[in-house]
Design an enzyme around this catalytic site. Structure first.
Site, PDB file in Angstrom:
ATOM      1  N   CYS A 101      38.320  38.705 -16.622  1.00  0.00           N
ATOM      2  CA  CYS A 101      38.717  39.343 -15.322  1.00  0.00           C
ATOM      3  C   CYS A 101      37.897  40.513 -15.300  1.00  0.00           C
ATOM      4  O   CYS A 101      37.983  41.469 -16.286  1.00  0.00           O
ATOM      5  CB  CYS A 101      39.955  39.481 -15.271  1.00  0.00           C
ATOM      6  SG  CYS A 101      40.334  40.403 -13.742  1.00  0.00           S
ATOM      7  N   CYS A 105      37.826  43.433  -7.961  1.00  0.00           N
ATOM      8  CA  CYS A 105      37.939  42.685  -6.544  1.00  0.00           C
ATOM      9  C   CYS A 105      38.957  42.949  -5.912  1.00  0.00           C
ATOM     10  O   CYS A 105      38.827  43.086  -4.703  1.00  0.00           O
ATOM     11  CB  CYS A 105      38.042  40.839  -6.829  1.00  0.00           C
ATOM     12  SG  CYS A 105      36.743  40.353  -8.102  1.00  0.00           S
ATOM     13  N   THR A 192      45.562  45.098 -11.984  1.00  0.00           N
ATOM     14  CA  THR A 192      44.579  44.621 -12.719  1.00  0.00           C
ATOM     15  C   THR A 192      43.488  45.843 -12.781  1.00  0.00           C
ATOM     16  O   THR A 192      43.014  46.470 -11.653  1.00  0.00           O
ATOM     17  CB  THR A 192      43.836  43.583 -12.052  1.00  0.00           C
ATOM     18  OG1 THR A 192      44.616  42.467 -11.990  1.00  0.00           O
ATOM     19  CG2 THR A 192      42.573  43.149 -12.539  1.00  0.00           C
ATOM     20  N   GLU A 261      45.666  44.676 -17.342  1.00  0.00           N
ATOM     21  CA  GLU A 261      46.751  44.580 -16.501  1.00  0.00           C
ATOM     22  C   GLU A 261      47.747  45.713 -16.831  1.00  0.00           C
ATOM     23  O   GLU A 261      48.248  45.829 -18.253  1.00  0.00           O
ATOM     24  CB  GLU A 261      47.653  43.479 -16.349  1.00  0.00           C
ATOM     25  CG  GLU A 261      47.135  42.452 -15.032  1.00  0.00           C
ATOM     26  CD  GLU A 261      46.245  41.499 -15.452  1.00  0.00           C
ATOM     27  OE1 GLU A 261      46.174  41.202 -16.738  1.00  0.00           O
ATOM     28  OE2 GLU A 261      45.330  41.025 -14.452  1.00  0.00           O
ATOM     29  N   HIS A 296      41.744  37.686  -1.270  1.00  0.00           N
ATOM     30  CA  HIS A 296      41.855  37.395  -2.596  1.00  0.00           C
ATOM     31  C   HIS A 296      41.735  36.208  -3.308  1.00  0.00           C
ATOM     32  O   HIS A 296      41.513  35.974  -4.364  1.00  0.00           O
ATOM     33  CB  HIS A 296      43.048  38.500  -3.216  1.00  0.00           C
ATOM     34  CG  HIS A 296      43.054  38.877  -4.589  1.00  0.00           C
ATOM     35  ND1 HIS A 296      41.538  39.405  -5.009  1.00  0.00           N
ATOM     36  CD2 HIS A 296      43.915  38.906  -5.617  1.00  0.00           C
ATOM     37  CE1 HIS A 296      42.039  39.722  -6.154  1.00  0.00           C
ATOM     38  NE2 HIS A 296      43.109  39.623  -6.603  1.00  0.00           N
ATOM     39  N   TYR A 300      39.267  33.907  -6.057  1.00  0.00           N
ATOM     40  CA  TYR A 300      39.264  33.430  -7.096  1.00  0.00           C
ATOM     41  C   TYR A 300      38.260  32.386  -7.532  1.00  0.00           C
ATOM     42  O   TYR A 300      38.199  31.595  -8.523  1.00  0.00           O
ATOM     43  CB  TYR A 300      40.801  32.486  -7.307  1.00  0.00           C
ATOM     44  CG  TYR A 300      41.577  33.626  -7.768  1.00  0.00           C
ATOM     45  CD1 TYR A 300      41.934  34.658  -7.246  1.00  0.00           C
ATOM     46  CD2 TYR A 300      42.051  33.543  -9.104  1.00  0.00           C
ATOM     47  CE1 TYR A 300      43.018  35.731  -7.742  1.00  0.00           C
ATOM     48  CE2 TYR A 300      42.983  34.428  -9.630  1.00  0.00           C
ATOM     49  CZ  TYR A 300      43.408  35.501  -8.886  1.00  0.00           C
ATOM     50  OH  TYR A 300      44.238  36.569  -9.442  1.00  0.00           O
ATOM     51  N   CYS A 302      35.731  33.574  -8.691  1.00  0.00           N
ATOM     52  CA  CYS A 302      35.335  34.006 -10.070  1.00  0.00           C
ATOM     53  C   CYS A 302      35.654  32.972 -11.137  1.00  0.00           C
ATOM     54  O   CYS A 302      34.977  33.139 -12.083  1.00  0.00           O
ATOM     55  CB  CYS A 302      35.771  35.262 -10.364  1.00  0.00           C
ATOM     56  SG  CYS A 302      37.739  35.233 -10.603  1.00  0.00           S
ATOM     57  N   GLU A 450      46.627  33.926 -14.878  1.00  0.00           N
ATOM     58  CA  GLU A 450      46.051  34.784 -13.692  1.00  0.00           C
ATOM     59  C   GLU A 450      45.630  33.779 -12.492  1.00  0.00           C
ATOM     60  O   GLU A 450      46.022  34.108 -11.393  1.00  0.00           O
ATOM     61  CB  GLU A 450      45.053  35.561 -14.101  1.00  0.00           C
ATOM     62  CG  GLU A 450      44.678  36.661 -12.912  1.00  0.00           C
ATOM     63  CD  GLU A 450      43.461  37.537 -13.351  1.00  0.00           C
ATOM     64  OE1 GLU A 450      43.398  38.061 -14.380  1.00  0.00           O
ATOM     65  OE2 GLU A 450      42.622  37.496 -12.511  1.00  0.00           O
TER      66      GLU A 450
END
Lengths: 486, 486, 486, 486
Positions: A101, A105, A192, A261, A296, A300, A302, A450
């Site tokens: 991560c 974002c 995050t 996090e 969001h 994902y 990503c 996540e």
């Protein structure tokens, strides 16, 4: 300025007021020297470094709709479906490069959701949040800031509304209203990249009603504002980064990069009026949450970049093990690709079907963004399972890097852990540690858990899928074909 | 003697010749004081302790067919389908009690496979392995030994047969033949409970042919025999056990118990004739492997015990989070139970359909044992995914136990990490750490990856399923119904 | 007598009072001459014919616990776990032989459920239903009767209890009570083999309460009793049996055999006291339904016999098409076998774990019987999907049998529809029609939809799985490992 | 002209030379009066009728790139990603309106594949196929023709190449070359809409090599050309359309619409030079097949339209049954939507990521088009399974429409088959028949089996997914993260 370098970014983190940061039971004086934190900074720093690289500049930057300047795409208000598509292209690229991560974002998704929501709020309520927010965005774009989008509250009892809780701080709330701003308290969970951000952008966590007015707040605040306390979240295998703090440690799997996090506690933090973008307009909390979540959930995408790493690792270990020609291995790799590209499809589709908001930026197709995320709650787990299948059990039974350094044991490892001729034990071990990291270790936090809970747990998407789909119309198709008259 | 106590067992481990053990780059002088190893000893010690407990004695013991004495069921040669069923009952019980791998099954499964294979070998080849083996088993039963069943070789290039490898030690082999025994070399990989065992029982890893005669060996050896080197395998989050060596450490998830795998290297280890149970009879390697694997695939019933822990953890965290009445949560828990009991069904079925071997002990139904294990390569992953779904993301973003001990941060954790009224933050955190442990940490090694690869990777079962199923007969059913004449 | 021959059975059907039977809009004078019905009779006749065959006599018969005589196993009260296991062995065998529903299980399952429930009812209520029922069973055993177990009511609005319905006949009920018996009305839906049965055994369809007392009835009645009306259910492709009533019709897929379901309407049908086994004891409706459903969920083991046909058909068509060596084809067949044997496992397990009821017969393990049926609601669909994958699209685009008979078109079909050398077009077409039948046609009704809904729809099993599983105990395992104190 | 009306289209079918058509063993003199064929004509006629309807004209038409005229989109050469997206929008719409296969896609997909392949062939070989093809396309556009894209050959033994077969006609081939054209023979299997088309466009079925030169042909031919023989394929439940030829028949499920597949036999059919677009250029067979398949795999987006019907039917029957508020029903409907939209996502994504060919038209993204189709081989089966779950077993046990017409039985049906108050038995039955049709009947041919095999069976997509994905690049990502040096 408008584009920071990676080096600028790293410097900007330390050149702040001292943060109150706890990790592993200690208060850290120099948090950014800590190997665990450093790995997470590396991931986010990539968002600056690739923007400097001519090869990726096109992917990583955009032209600001507010100023016409070239800005980092993470600060961008999307102006077209193509922008939405470029967003996910950038995210997949970063996933491939850091395998975890990269944290930036949430801010981007908050910007775009707040931009359009404040516009519509102002139209209804006669407020001026949108103008305030534009000023704020100009600052963010110009300084190339990382902003932590803070949504999830502590909640404690999920069966109750905010005002019903025994402890009123279960959700972040306005504690005091002053002429120049508000004082807030509460905590945001699993934030995050919180430490690695310049600002925090706080949003309500769900649709609220009039009784929860004091919880219907949205504002920005500097990450080093007095009263903010950070407690670092621990991840599976996090301390492997400490075993060999120069970063060469094989057992870290992917030693260069990490996610982050934190619990972020707001102890009566002051927020000036200029940075307040909602205060009590509970009737817009639903819209804000829905749009932020929608963006969001698209983000994902990503995970397909991380999926690419997983597929590459599978193909490579099969080769190292001498089984890359086996039909069942090849078939499993095809399945991994198929699942990864199915996720990608939904993120691409919700981007190209994006539509213009009243405020002028573009919103993804909400139905397909939720479909995308719903697949993300499933397929990475299956991809990880197939990866473990292909890797072999040695991934979890292999001695440590330290045994490889010990001259007494090294010869045994070199002899018995090598792969096919030409593949050394050390390369095979490095790769197996990467696979462990992706499926059980630090990166599994990002790639699996996540993927399950980030941007809302699976059930949240199911509610949205139900709501976004016109079932009445579908009933009419069935009636027509069956010749049922109304 | 015949039944050791848990205390006896622990003492027996240290009262041996010093073992050569490496862990984390160090040679351990007192391996059984090491917190990581101690947790793994606790699991195996349970197999003794429960046998002492009147509540479980029935489940944990059996009457020896060789001597008529009461023995630990782990030393038993199964005398009936009911014995096979009691075996898995014991395994599920232990899984529930330790939530991880208790390591003693491999030996039991080896005993039963070697018992019947040596009998049939002797009939064909006129050897006397079976009588030798009976003597050996009397010793094991009497001393209540743990025996490590050693099958998997290093292999290096899986695409080659043993004699084709560049380094002939890729598979354990006879290095030298002497009048009084043999000298062996090579290494066995991911040996479960190797250190915690009194003996190692070495078997060939696959069906071999005449060219691989020197690899067609089966023998027992004392775990502390000269020439054996152990290198401890590292597991996800293993060092959390070191953070708080008194065992109270919450971050270990399940601080009391652990699994164990080692690389076991045989550096010219001598094996006396009395303990050799196959030497060159390559035509029986297939039978031995097939039977051992069959028994051991049945043994994966133990994972339903771990599954029970996972289901209990899911139901409990839902309650702590205040969502236990939500229909989607209840439905996910039903699904977890359904999958867990589906695994259980195959292990029960292959037990009750067991048949008597020529040697007199009972063999599970091979088809259904393979079906059982094949389901084990899938369903625990889905159960774990559902568990993570129900747990919530806090499982991977929560601060450490040390932050709970730090008086500066403790109040924040107590305030914001508590569950519904009446559930403290510390209990909720303990439970979340258990869930992390089961799905990503030390216990995930046993519950997931070992479920995938232990007793053979998924493809191995598929080959057996294909071989054990009479497809020609099934074709005849289709022909009859379609009225196709031959 | 005690064992009828197949011929006896067929004669017994026609030697009754004329039944009121409607099929396809017509009232049938000679229902058993109708090709559709004849195929369904053939299936049930197999349960007699195989009992005559020395090869299968062992599987098909049992020794009566009531009389000591040899009886058809379908009339048997199970006396041991082995009996329960033999029951499913018989069912799988019949599934292999007829490839569809042989209709006789519902009665057998009703007998066993009523036997134990009446015993417990009598203990509580001082009634004498159990003695009555034993007398009844002696008759059934002696005459080797087929008895239709009638459970599912019309219901109309599933959201309401019986007494809440606008039309009180939505559930079968006592319409009038007379000294010598009762008069009932209502209808039972999708009654398997209703016409082909000698008696109907009516049971309540769900747990009821005091308000629904008049619906809490259980009784037997002759199938030809005055007032009963049968309306035949239509199945996919049913009329293909009419295209060629001599039974040689290739397009019927499996021309010899069929299933049967009817609506059975009770128009004030009289039931004598001797055949009433519950009348108003609503507190035992739950037990009766639960036990009947449990037995009947075990009975879905029969689908593994149909699964064997499906697997055989897959292997054979792959061979005809010349692709049987392709690795993906072989892998799909392994998957089909694996799924089929997974179902089988649960049925075997719930049999061997059966326990003695207070009345003395044996009850399957309820949890695993429900797990069995739940898998049956899923895996046959996947097996059918894989079968269609292997078969190829020609299964649904191929010309008809009549085109094969037409001399103008026959040469084209022979030339272009043949398989590998040596496989004629006609054999390939026959096999493809069987596959069509199993996956879309008459047999798909039994193999798929009935697998979904027979013995209760999927959600019914989930409720039972939840209820039969001790989740509190599982929570305690998790607490112990996490060291959470109560 | 350029746009025909539905009426024109129907007339154009009958105003041809008499076709040689066999159905059900008969040669049909007036094929288009046959109820089975009429239903299939209705589906394809929709492609004309909706183009006339102002509401859908935008969706159904395009501006020709060849002439600038408004044409039916089915005749269009795609000029942009948006065109590719509009294509699937049109297909989903038609799926919603007819609930089955509307047959016109294959021609459209052939046009676009041949257009770009002939261009590249000419560049390499100096041929003039592209110019010929443009002329041909102008004709098609102007006359608004339906063209059957013919790819799949009879093959017989799939394990052999064309020239290895015993009968050389296993694949369509050039039988004779004449100065003015070629004479072809062979047969194309399961030709969608063959009879309902004006032309047939024949393509090779796979990549070929020099030895199969005579099979490397692509050409157009009029559907009524001498020497062509059609044998109609039979579908599950096809004859229900004959039970009530006025089209009101409830048992047909979706009485108005149908699909069509035929065997098309070429008995020495002459093809003039102007309509030959490949003759012996075997090195372009792979490209042609790959592109046609790619477009056609995208086309399976149409199944999301049928999926919409299935979802609507599920929601409606739940309401009729009185269970629409049950949480498990709602959840299953969400799952159906999720799966349907996941398919849609891949078709949308492969459209928007389309790229310009050298010839100027647009090609979909091949990887994602194959991912789309691969999902289509799975998800409709699961959607159908869920639909059967929600519908209830009555779907397959319900009496026939004729029983509803019979005054003796009608009252029983009206009483016992009604749903919740306000829903008549007849409406409920109509809907259940539609569900049967979609999951087992005529429409299941299109929704399920065709989804499996149309545009290539699942394995064909897996090969393409493997080939289109850059696994070497993915390996490099893994190497970078694990710090493995080359």
């Amino acid at each position: 300025m408008s584009l920071m370098t990676g080096r600028d970014y790293r410097r900007s983190l330390v050149e702040r007021r001292p943060l109150t940061v706890y990790l592993g039971g200690e208060r850290l004086e120099q948090p950014f020297d800590h190997p665990i934190i450093r790995a997470s900074v590396n991931s986010i720093a990539l968002t600056y470094e690739l923007a400097e690289d001519p090869k990726y500049r096109e992917a990583m930057t955009a032209v600001s709709a507010l100023t016409g300047k070239t800005i980092n795409r993470f600060c961008h208000l999307h102006q077209s479906p193509e922008d939405l598509y470029k967003k996910i292209g950038m995210q997949r690229l970063l996933g491939q490069k850091c395998g975890t991560c990269f944290q930036r974002c949430v801010g981007m998704d908050a910007f775009n959701a707040i931009f359009s929501t404040t516009f519509e709020m102002d139209v209804k309520h006669g407020t001026d949040y949108h103008a305030r927010f534009i000023e704020y965005m100009k600052l963010v774009e110009d300084r190339d800031y990382v902003v932590d989008g803070c949504m999830t509250d502590a909640k404690t009892d999920r069966g109750k509304r905010p005002h019903e809780l025994t402890d009123p701080d279960g959700y972040v709330r306005v504690f005091e209203r002053r002429p120049d701003g508000i004082v807030v308290c509460g905590a945001k969970m699993h934030q995050t990249g919180a430490l690695n951000s310049h600002h925090a952008m706080v949003m309500p966590t769900m649709a609220m009603d009039a009784q929860d007015k004091d919880y219907a707040i949205c504002f920005a605040v500097e990450s080093d504002a007095p009263g903010i306390v950070y407690i670092y979240g621990r991840q599976s295998c996090d301390t492997r980064l400490l075993e060999d703090p120069d970063g060469a440690n094989m057992d870290a799997g992917s030693p260069g990069f990490g996610g982050q996090e934190c619990m972020v506690i707001f102890n009566n933090v002051f927020v000036p009026n200029a940075w307040i973008f909602m205060d009590g307009e509970w009737d817009f909390t639903g819209m804000l949450v829905e749009r932020f979540s929608g963006y969001h959930r698209q983000s994902y995408a990503c995970k397909t970049g991380v999926g690419d790493v997983a597929i590459g690792a599978a193909a490579l270990i099969a080769q190292y093990n001498g089984v890359d020609k086996a039909s069942h291995i090849k078939d499993k790799i095809v399945e991994m690709i198929h699942l990864n590209e199915t996720i990608w499809s939904s993120s691409v589709a919700c981007s190209w079907l994006g539509t213009k908001t009243k405020a002028g930026n573009y919103l993804i197709d909400l139905l397909l963004a939720n479909v995308c995320k719903q697949n993300v709650t499933r397929f990475p787990y299956e991809i990880a399972r197939l990866l473990q299948d292909i890797a072999g059990g040695i991934m979890v039974t292999m001695p440590s890097a330290a045994d490889m350094s010990n001259p007494d044991t090294r010869p045994y490892l070199e002899k018995y852990l090598k792969g096919v001729d030409g593949v050394s034990a050390i390369d095979r071990m490095k790769l197996l540690r990467l696979i462990e990291n992706l499926t059980m270790g630090r990166s599994a936090v990002g790639y699996l858990t996540e993927s399950m809970h980030g941007a809302g747990s699976p059930q949240a998407q199911r509610i949205m899928i139900s709501r976004q789909s016109d079932v009445e119309k579908k009933k009419s198709y069935a009636k027509n074909l069956a010749r049922i008259e109304d």
